[in-house]
Design a protein around this motif. Structure first.
Motif, PDB file in Angstrom:
ATOM      1  N   ARG A  53       0.577   6.673  -7.965  1.00  0.00           N
ATOM      2  CA  ARG A  53       1.967   6.569  -7.558  1.00  0.00           C
ATOM      3  C   ARG A  53       2.738   7.838  -7.917  1.00  0.00           C
ATOM      4  O   ARG A  53       3.600   8.262  -7.170  1.00  0.00           O
TER       5      ARG A  53
ATOM      6  N   TYR B 128      -6.909  -1.035  -7.976  1.00  0.00           N
ATOM      7  CA  TYR B 128      -7.280  -2.354  -7.484  1.00  0.00           C
ATOM      8  C   TYR B 128      -8.758  -2.568  -7.769  1.00  0.00           C
ATOM      9  O   TYR B 128      -9.541  -1.614  -7.777  1.00  0.00           O
TER      10      TYR B 128
ATOM     11  N   LEU C 216     -10.556   0.595  -6.201  1.00  0.00           N
ATOM     12  CA  LEU C 216      -9.790   1.701  -5.626  1.00  0.00           C
ATOM     13  C   LEU C 216      -8.888   2.282  -6.700  1.00  0.00           C
ATOM     14  O   LEU C 216      -8.094   1.565  -7.300  1.00  0.00           O
TER      15      LEU C 216
ATOM     16  N   PRO D 235      -6.444  -4.340   3.301  1.00  0.00           N
ATOM     17  CA  PRO D 235      -5.782  -3.113   2.835  1.00  0.00           C
ATOM     18  C   PRO D 235      -6.697  -1.895   2.692  1.00  0.00           C
ATOM     19  O   PRO D 235      -6.195  -0.789   2.514  1.00  0.00           O
TER      20      PRO D 235
ATOM     21  N   TYR E 238     -12.435   5.613  -3.672  1.00  0.00           N
ATOM     22  CA  TYR E 238     -12.883   4.341  -3.096  1.00  0.00           C
ATOM     23  C   TYR E 238     -14.306   4.141  -3.595  1.00  0.00           C
ATOM     24  O   TYR E 238     -15.216   4.856  -3.171  1.00  0.00           O
TER      25      TYR E 238
ATOM     26  N   SER F 220      -5.997   4.465  -7.032  1.00  0.00           N
ATOM     27  CA  SER F 220      -4.929   5.141  -6.299  1.00  0.00           C
ATOM     28  C   SER F 220      -3.878   5.632  -7.292  1.00  0.00           C
ATOM     29  O   SER F 220      -4.075   5.572  -8.508  1.00  0.00           O
TER      30      SER F 220
ATOM     31  N   GLY G 225      -8.135   1.170   3.423  1.00  0.00           N
ATOM     32  CA  GLY G 225      -7.830   2.159   4.448  1.00  0.00           C
ATOM     33  C   GLY G 225      -6.339   2.247   4.730  1.00  0.00           C
ATOM     34  O   GLY G 225      -5.895   3.151   5.434  1.00  0.00           O
ATOM     35  N   ALA G 226      -5.562   1.291   4.195  1.00  0.00           N
ATOM     36  CA  ALA G 226      -4.091   1.358   4.220  1.00  0.00           C
ATOM     37  C   ALA G 226      -3.504   1.522   5.619  1.00  0.00           C
ATOM     38  O   ALA G 226      -2.618   2.325   5.851  1.00  0.00           O
TER      39      ALA G 226
ATOM     40  N   ALA H 178       0.829  -1.202   0.000  1.00  0.00           N
ATOM     41  CA  ALA H 178       0.000   0.000   0.000  1.00  0.00           C
ATOM     42  C   ALA H 178       0.869   1.261   0.000  1.00  0.00           C
ATOM     43  O   ALA H 178       2.095   1.187   0.084  1.00  0.00           O
ATOM     44  N   GLY H 179       0.215   2.408  -0.097  1.00  0.00           N
ATOM     45  CA  GLY H 179       1.001   3.620  -0.276  1.00  0.00           C
ATOM     46  C   GLY H 179       0.588   4.834   0.525  1.00  0.00           C
ATOM     47  O   GLY H 179       1.039   5.932   0.227  1.00  0.00           O
TER      48      GLY H 179
HETATM   49  C1  PHB Z   1      -2.228   2.080  -2.561  1.00  0.00           C
HETATM   50  O1  PHB Z   1      -1.999   3.123  -3.176  1.00  0.00           O
HETATM   51  O2  PHB Z   1      -1.563   1.049  -2.765  1.00  0.00           O
HETATM   52  C2  PHB Z   1      -3.326   2.034  -1.562  1.00  0.00           C
HETATM   53  C3  PHB Z   1      -3.945   3.226  -1.198  1.00  0.00           C
HETATM   54  C4  PHB Z   1      -4.990   3.208  -0.298  1.00  0.00           C
HETATM   55  C5  PHB Z   1      -5.422   1.998   0.252  1.00  0.00           C
HETATM   56  C6  PHB Z   1      -4.800   0.818  -0.101  1.00  0.00           C
HETATM   57  C7  PHB Z   1      -3.749   0.837  -1.010  1.00  0.00           C
HETATM   58  O3  PHB Z   1      -6.463   2.004   1.107  1.00  0.00           O
END
Ligand code: PHB
Length: 396
Positions: free
Chosen positions: A219, A227, A215, A298, A206, A217, A300-301, A50-51
């Protein structure tokens, strides 16, 4: 062949982010320690996790001179987009709890910490396999490991810390009669991708749809992480790029015409998950930290953040014992850490169950979950709870 003997104060089993952060903090405080890690550096650096970092986790990196790249590569976010019924609901954290999170991939956190340990002369053995622990309830516990050249080593320390992740070997040394496992399995997994594409939206999305969770997300400006909920039996090879994009797009589709920005996919992984806690997090002079003691889904990370919170509590306990000679904080470690662990377990379970769909869910359950989401986004209190939990409760 006789074993190489090591004598140290704290023996750390596991050199992922939790073990290395603890080692870094201890060394900064002048407390001798040694870390052994089963994998090689490259493998850990290329394992995508996760990030999202809570502000408290960012502070642990910044304020202790890890001197990483978080200030240039990290991306501060002050909210998330909670999307259901094809509609987006922007939830601003700064407005509600005056806090933000930082998107900075866990494998980069690992790299920063491992470089900092190298810079500061930390004693870290990669590709080292621990075979047994000794005398964990004695004043001088230890463990044996084999290094990457095949040589046997024996470590004796005052304390042993198990930070060896969700498949922890170390946690077996808490005797069965004295431990409780709390487990919750989910009938789904995440299909994760990395893609060379621009951002699809300023904030992380989300999304709950009838087809399941997704999700969106990020980088960087040019690489995105996404995901979608899948069955744990899914094989990543069965999914073509086209099929993946169709599925992701279908899960965020709505009357507002939200369209994901697509690009080549260069990493595909299926990530199974569960909720797990082993209590207590201590047996004699053996202490568990991070995933070795508990894992969260995961959504909510919380995983890495929780590991860092354990490390902070454990470091302060070791430091106080080292300085003032009192074991009171060490004795309180498990209870102190588990308080936060269970709050995060609740939050991760709640986010997961509210945003994912189950094949066996009744029409009542589907409709109730939408009611649950609606009660979050239409309530100042609901939004505030989510914001507080997502950005992380203050460290003790
Ligand atoms: C991710 O960017 O990998 C990530 C971000 C939020 C999460 C889970 C994974 O809740």
């Amino acid at each position: 062949m006789s074993a190489v003997q090591h004598s140290t104060r704290v023996g750390i089993i596991g050199g992922g982010p939790a073990g290395l952060m603890l080692s870094h903090l201890l060394s900064c405080a002048g407390i001798e320690n040694l870390v052994v890690e089963a994998r090689d550096r490259d493998t850990i650096h290329h394992t995508h996790r996760a990030g999202i970092l809570e502000a408290g986790s960012v502070a642990m990196l910044r304020d202790t001179g890890v001197d990483g790249r978080i200030d240039t590569l990290g991306d501060e976010h002050s909210g998330i987009d909670l999307r259901f019924g094809g509609e987006s609901h922007l939830l601003d954290f700064r407005e509600r709890v005056d806090a933000t999170v930082t998107l900075y991939a866990q494998n980069e956190v690992f790299l920063d910490l491992s470089l900092a340990r190298e810079r500061d002369g930390g004693e870290v053995y990669y590709e080292a396999t621990v075979s047994e622990l000794f005398d964990v309830t004695s004043a001088r516990p230890g463990f044996a490991f084999t290094d990457k050249e095949g040589a046997r080593h024996e470590v004796r320390a005052d304390l042993i810390v198990g930070a060896d992740g969700s498949r922890s070997f170390t946690r077996r040394w808490i005797p069965e009669a004295e431990r409780t496992n709390y487990t919750m399995e989910y009938p789904f997994a995440w299909f994760g991708i990395l893609t060379e594409a621009p951002k699809s939206s300023p904030e992380l999305i989300y999304a709950r749809s009838d087809r399941g969770f997704a999700l969106i997300s990020q980088r960087s400006e040019t690489v995105q992480r996404m995901y979608f909920q899948c069955s744990p039996e899914t094989s990543a090879e069965d999914w073509s790029e086209e099929r993946i994009w169709d599925e992701l797009q279908a899960r965020v589709a709505g009357p507002d015409g939200l369209e994901l920005k697509t690009g080549p996919i260069f990493d595909k992984t299926v990530l199974p998950f569960r909720s797990f806690v082993r209590a207590p997090l201590r047996h004699g002079n053996l202490f568990l930290a991070g995933d070795a003691g508990h894992t969260v889904p995961p959504t909510g990370a919380k995983g890495l953040n929780l590991a860092f919170a354990d490390v902070k509590v454990l470091f302060e306990a070791i430091d106080s014992w080292n300085g003032a000679g009192s074991r009171a904080l060490l004795d309180a470690y498990s209870d102190t850490a588990l308080k936060r662990v269970w709050k995060a377990q609740h939050f991760s379970y709640w986010m997961t169950s509210m945003l994912h769909t189950r094949a066996d869910a009744t029409p009542f359950e589907h409709a109730r979950t939408l009611g649950e989401l609606e009660s979050v986004v239409s309530s100042e209190h609901g939004k505030r709870y989510l914001a507080e939990a997502y950005t992380g409760w203050p460290h003790a």
